[in-house]
Enzyme design. Structure first.
Site, PDB file in Angstrom:
ATOM      1  CE1 TYR A   4       5.851   1.612  -8.361  1.00  0.00           C
ATOM      2  CE2 TYR A   4       7.171   2.835  -9.948  1.00  0.00           C
ATOM      3  CZ  TYR A   4       7.025   2.260  -8.703  1.00  0.00           C
ATOM      4  OH  TYR A   4       8.043   2.335  -7.794  1.00  0.00           O
ATOM      5  CD  GLU A  52       6.295   1.978  -4.737  1.00  0.00           C
ATOM      6  OE1 GLU A  52       7.128   1.427  -5.460  1.00  0.00           O
ATOM      7  OE2 GLU A  52       5.859   1.463  -3.686  1.00  0.00           O
TER       8      GLU A  52
END
Length: 434
Positions: free
Chosen positions: A156, A244
């Protein structure tokens, strides 16, 4: 240029809920959200490796995309992803068909089935709420789980502004492909942060530190350093408010690839990116908020029964508190601003009236910059243009030209209830919603 709320004062416990709701929604309003396929095209301009694929609006386009991917990669696998402005698509389901928002296709027949089951359907995820969002496009992408000499991994990584430090922060974790909120709650020690001063670039040692903390070595380490460096350049160059990547994927051949991407552009910086304005998808936004934007009205839709028209963010918050204390629930936040005229007031009035849940309207104006008689003229024009209005309208006008405004309303013959004090307006709201 859009506005930012600065008030945070409340007179009762429940008031804070409105502040946080407005701030949350206003943050979305201050940025332009992009679809995954749009964000990936922008990243490629900054040499950021992404999962290749095609945006499709029909089953036929999806089938053609699958054929191209199969020819280019030699793999019969492809991923079909719903394109909406919300996360949790993989676990979300289409109301009408029960199909998940992300599916792995193993054949042309699978692509046809999934495209038919997703396109035009309403996808419900943890972020959309029960109402869901209609899927107008899908992304047919290459399969990333191809064979190779090394182990595949999912990470992530996101970049955003840390307001407490006044610096950009790169937040990353070895736990990719899942909700970062769950990671933060269950294993916070697996979340790393790297701060970068906004006046400078991401330094080499910082990029290497990120790759090291992700446990990468060899070619994957070098590829990650390049990836993070280019991604940060994209974040700054595009004036993103949030970028993101989840998952950030290490493929079996040690390539580092953005398999998914969520990108928000700062609306206040769009003057520098006129070419990106066309990427806005208003079908993903609340129609009333889109319409309000055309008139430069600061409007946020809420789920109550009392419509509000106020000038000034602080007064608007106090008005919503007052409605709550009177037994009602605010149906919207509407700040007409200091330059309101009859036309903008009429536009705001009509927008409020479009909400069938509204049982009463409270107009609370303090005439400092804005003149009360202009507001009164707008209310009268809107009332006449809309015809018969069967819900109570409560008007409280104080300040510049308040007497002239009261005279205009009193002589208009309209069924409007006027108030001088805020407490009087509260009593009228209480009667209206009783």
């Amino acid at each position: 240029m859009k506005w930012v709320l600065t008030t945070s004062s409340f007179r009762h416990e429940d008031g804070g809920a409105y502040y946080h709701t407005i701030i949350h929604k206003q943050k979305n309003y201050l940025q332009m959200n992009l679809h995954e396929y749009q964000a990936k095209e922008l990243l490629k301009k900054y040499n950021v490796p992404v999962q290749e694929g095609y945006a499709c609006s029909s089953v036929q386009e999806a089938e053609e995309a699958y054929r191209k991917i199969k020819t280019d990669t030699g793999s019969k696998f492809a991923v079909v992803k719903a394109q909406i402005h919300a996360g949790g698509r993989g676990k979300g389901t289409i109301k009408e068909t029960g199909i998940n928002g992300v599916k792995v296709a193993k054949s042309l027949e699978d692509v046809e089935e999934y495209a038919k089951g997703i396109l035009g359907g309403t996808l419900v995820t943890v972020q959309t709420g029960p109402a869901g969002k209609v899927v107008n496009k899908i992304f047919v992408g290459q399969d990333m789980y191809y064979d190779g000499p090394s182990e595949r991994q999912e990470f992530y990584l996101s970049i955003l502004l840390d307001r407490s430090k006044g610096q950009n922060v790169i937040m990353y974790s070895t736990e990719g492909g899942m909700s970062i909120e769950d990671v933060a709650h269950e294993t916070p020690e697996k979340i790393f942060k790297e701060w970068v001063h906004p006046s400078g670039r991401l330094l080499g040692f910082q990029a290497r530190k990120i790759a090291f903390n992700l446990g990468l070595t060899g070619a994957a380490f070098k590829n990650c350093v390049k990836f993070v460096t280019n991604l940060y350049d994209a974040y700054v160059g595009l004036d993103c408010s949030m970028l993101e990547i989840n998952p950030l994927f290490k493929a079996a051949d040690d390539k580092i690839i953005a398999v998914d991407c969520k990108m928000n552009l700062d609306d206040n910086a769009m003057m520098r990116h006129a070419d990106l304005a066309s990427l806005r998808d208003i079908t993903e936004e609340d129609p009333t908020e889109v319409e309000a934007g055309k008139y430069n009205l600061n409007f946020v839709k809420l789920d109550g029964n009392v419509g509000c028209m106020v000038n000034g963010a602080g007064l608007a918050m106090a008005t919503m508190d007052m409605i709550k204390l009177s037994g009602g629930e605010p149906a919207n936040f509407l700040d007409v601003g200091g330059t309101a005229n009859a036309q903008t007031v009429e536009a705001g009035f009509k927008i409020i009236m479009k909400d069938p849940a509204v049982k009463a309207i409270l107009i609370n104006i303090f005439g400092g910059i804005v003149r009360c008689d202009r507001v009164a003229a707008g209310v009268i024009d809107a009332y006449k243009n809309l015809g018969n209005i069967n819900i109570p309208i409560i008007v409280r006008l104080q300040g510049t030209n308040a007497e002239e405004a009261k005279k205009l309303i009193d002589e208009s013959g309209l069924k409007v209830q006027s108030a001088i004090l805020l407490s009087e307006a509260a009593d009228l709201v209480k009667k209206a919603v009783a």
